[in-house]
Enzyme design. Structure first.
Site, PDB file in Angstrom:
ATOM      1  N   ALA A 256      -0.811  -5.477  -2.084  1.00  0.00           N
ATOM      2  CA  ALA A 256      -2.193  -5.804  -1.744  1.00  0.00           C
ATOM      3  C   ALA A 256      -2.752  -4.895  -0.656  1.00  0.00           C
ATOM      4  CB  ALA A 256      -2.289  -7.264  -1.303  1.00  0.00           C
ATOM      5  N   GLY A 257      -1.949  -3.932  -0.193  1.00  0.00           N
ATOM      6  CA  GLY A 257      -2.438  -2.988   0.798  1.00  0.00           C
ATOM      7  C   GLY A 257      -2.106  -3.373   2.229  1.00  0.00           C
ATOM      8  N   LEU A 258      -1.345  -4.465   2.412  1.00  0.00           N
ATOM      9  CA  LEU A 258      -1.032  -4.919   3.771  1.00  0.00           C
ATOM     10  C   LEU A 258       0.346  -4.444   4.224  1.00  0.00           C
ATOM     11  CD1 LEU A 258      -2.545  -8.501   3.563  1.00  0.00           C
ATOM     12  CD2 LEU A 258      -3.517  -6.499   4.686  1.00  0.00           C
TER      13      LEU A 258
ATOM     14  N   ASP B  23       2.121   3.227   8.263  1.00  0.00           N
ATOM     15  CA  ASP B  23       2.537   1.839   8.067  1.00  0.00           C
ATOM     16  C   ASP B  23       3.769   1.507   8.905  1.00  0.00           C
ATOM     17  OD1 ASP B  23       0.537   2.061   6.250  1.00  0.00           O
ATOM     18  OD2 ASP B  23       1.800   1.905   4.483  1.00  0.00           O
TER      19      ASP B  23
HETATM   20  C1  GLA Z   1      -0.514   3.682   2.193  1.00  0.00           C
HETATM   21  C2  GLA Z   1       0.514   4.625   2.777  1.00  0.00           C
HETATM   22  C3  GLA Z   1       0.066   5.135   4.147  1.00  0.00           C
HETATM   23  C4  GLA Z   1      -1.350   5.713   4.085  1.00  0.00           C
HETATM   24  C5  GLA Z   1      -2.297   4.743   3.385  1.00  0.00           C
HETATM   25  C6  GLA Z   1      -3.664   5.355   3.133  1.00  0.00           C
HETATM   26  O1  GLA Z   1      -0.608   2.523   2.969  1.00  0.00           O
HETATM   27  O2  GLA Z   1       1.759   3.985   2.894  1.00  0.00           O
HETATM   28  O3  GLA Z   1       0.977   6.097   4.615  1.00  0.00           O
HETATM   29  O4  GLA Z   1      -1.353   6.980   3.488  1.00  0.00           O
HETATM   30  O5  GLA Z   1      -1.778   4.312   2.126  1.00  0.00           O
HETATM   31  O6  GLA Z   1      -4.324   5.618   4.321  1.00  0.00           O
END
Ligand code: GLA
Length: 400
Positions: free
Chosen positions: A136-138, A185
């Site tokens: 989910a992007g978290l 991250d």
């Molecule tokens: C994912 C990747 C990060 C970054 C973001 C986009 O979360 O794991 O390293 O590149 O996408 O900003």
């Protein structure tokens, strides 16, 4: 918000599940948070700047050391268990010779990366759980990687240099799992500070904690869609950025990354880049400026300016970097027109998953209701919308 009791009882529950599964008590527990990025879409692997915060949603491990070079992981939330040998990690196989499932590659990958760095990874029994939605992007992946890394450092007693650990975990994701992600991250997960966002320079690795104003609330709006980075266009976008860099280097031989290109230089030389990579580079170069402007806005207490920059980031992510998606777009549209709204953008890589919105704290409940109703009407999907708080970084928790 019952954040602390919730986390504690969940960890206690995980310890209970560990005992029921492995018939002994865990030696220790690990809490490892997810993250939101307030701004900085795909700037990290271009050696640029990002502004993430660790959040009060985490991956948790219960761990017991074993004398044999074998790892058994029970993924509580999936009801799946996998065992693999620490002596044959390149094979990416379970003990019974099957391909390691995707979720278990984070454990094996971190062990592989630590071993490559000459660090010991003793055998262990592990129960894994958490409340970060997957895909989910978290940053559920980095949270889990960091949790394993911290567990092994705790077991063996090697001194944790948190930045080095973040890099070992990133290497696991790049070289073992197969996603060419940047360092944002893992960094956010290890360096998080309650109540703060982190301005991180992905080249120099310098960072600064910037306080988040009490006047604003961070809201996660989960569109109800998810994506796996291994299957998304993530690696293609990274390749586009590299193509832009190589094209620009023909004219600007001193640049080492898109981070080195000023907006003026880009305007002068952009004709040398093919059309699609040029749009990607246009996004990255402007986004780097927005990240630093956003940190300055936060320092000055100008949350309205921060919100505007987040909206600009969204538009650029959608139109130039093409890393939005229909449901993210619908959520952004649904958020419009409410007085509590300050700005919003996709979190993480994009394409699907969650948006983050910055809202005025005193009226954010009404904003959440507005978002919920309008998104359902527009997208025909039921979203999950909740507040998050900026939290401390990953830590080992001893049971006693
Ligand atoms: C994912 C990747 C990060 C970054 C973001 C986009 O979360 O794991 O390293 O590149 O996408 O900003």
């Amino acid at each position: 918000m019952p954040t602390k009791p919730l986390v504690k009882s969940s960890l206690r529950e995980l310890a209970n599940v560990f005992e029921a599964t492995f018939h002994s008590e865990p030696d220790f527990l690990v809490r490892s948070p997810g993250r939101v990025d307030l701004i900085g879409t795909h700037t990290d692997y271009n050696e640029g700047w990002v502004l993430p915060a660790a959040i009060n949603r985490s991956a948790w491990l219960a761990v017991k050391t074993l004398p044999t070079p074998l790892v058994t992981v029970y993924a509580v939330d999936m009801g799946e268990q996998v065992a693999f040998r620490l002596t044959d990690l390149d094979a990416r196989k379970t003990l019974s010779g099957q391909d390691l499932p995707g979720w278990a590659r984070f454990a094996a990958g971190v062990a592989w990366s630590l071993q490559e760095a000459g660090l010991a990874t003793p055998g262990s029994q592990i129960a894994l759980s958490g409340d970060i939605p997957i895909g989910a992007g978290l940053s559920s992946s980095a949270a889990v990687e960091v949790a394993y890394g911290l567990a092994w450092s705790h077991i063996t007693g090697w001194e944790v240099d948190r930045m080095a650990l973040a890099q070992h975990c990133q290497r696991a994701e790049n070289a073992y799992v197969g996603v060419n992600s940047g360092l944002m991250d893992q960094f956010a997960c290890l360096f998080g500070q309650a109540g703060h966002a982190l301005l991180f320079d992905c080249r120099t690795l310098e960072w600064e904690a910037v306080p988040l104003s009490d006047d604003v609330t961070l809201i996660i709006a989960d569109t109800g869609t998810s994506r796996a980075l291994t299957e998304s266009h993530y690696n293609e976008r990274r390749a586009d950025c590299e193509e832009s860099l190589q094209a620009l280097q023909a004219r600007l031989p001193d640049i080492k990354a898109l981070r080195d290109v000023s907006p003026e230089q880009f305007e002068t030389h952009k004709d040398v880049i093919p059309e699609q990579p040029r749009r990607r580079a246009a996004h990255i170069i402007a986004e780097n400026g927005r990240v630093r402007a956003a940190a300055a806005a936060l320092r000055n207490g100008d949350t309205a300016a921060l919100g505007r920059l987040m909206d600009e980031s969204y538009l650029s992510t959608r139109d130039l970097f093409e890393a939005s998606g229909p449901q993210l777009d619908a959520m952004w549209e649904a958020s419009q027109g409410h007085p509590a709204r300050l700005g919003g953008r996709p979190v993480g890589a994009g394409w699907a998953g969650c948006m983050i919105f910055l809202a005025k704290a005193d009226s954010c409940d009404a904003f959440i209701e507005h978002l919920d109703q309008h998104y359902q009407a527009q997208a025909g999907l039921t979203p999950t919308i909740y507040r998050v708080e900026a939290a401390d970084g990953a830590q080992v928790i001893s049971e006693s």
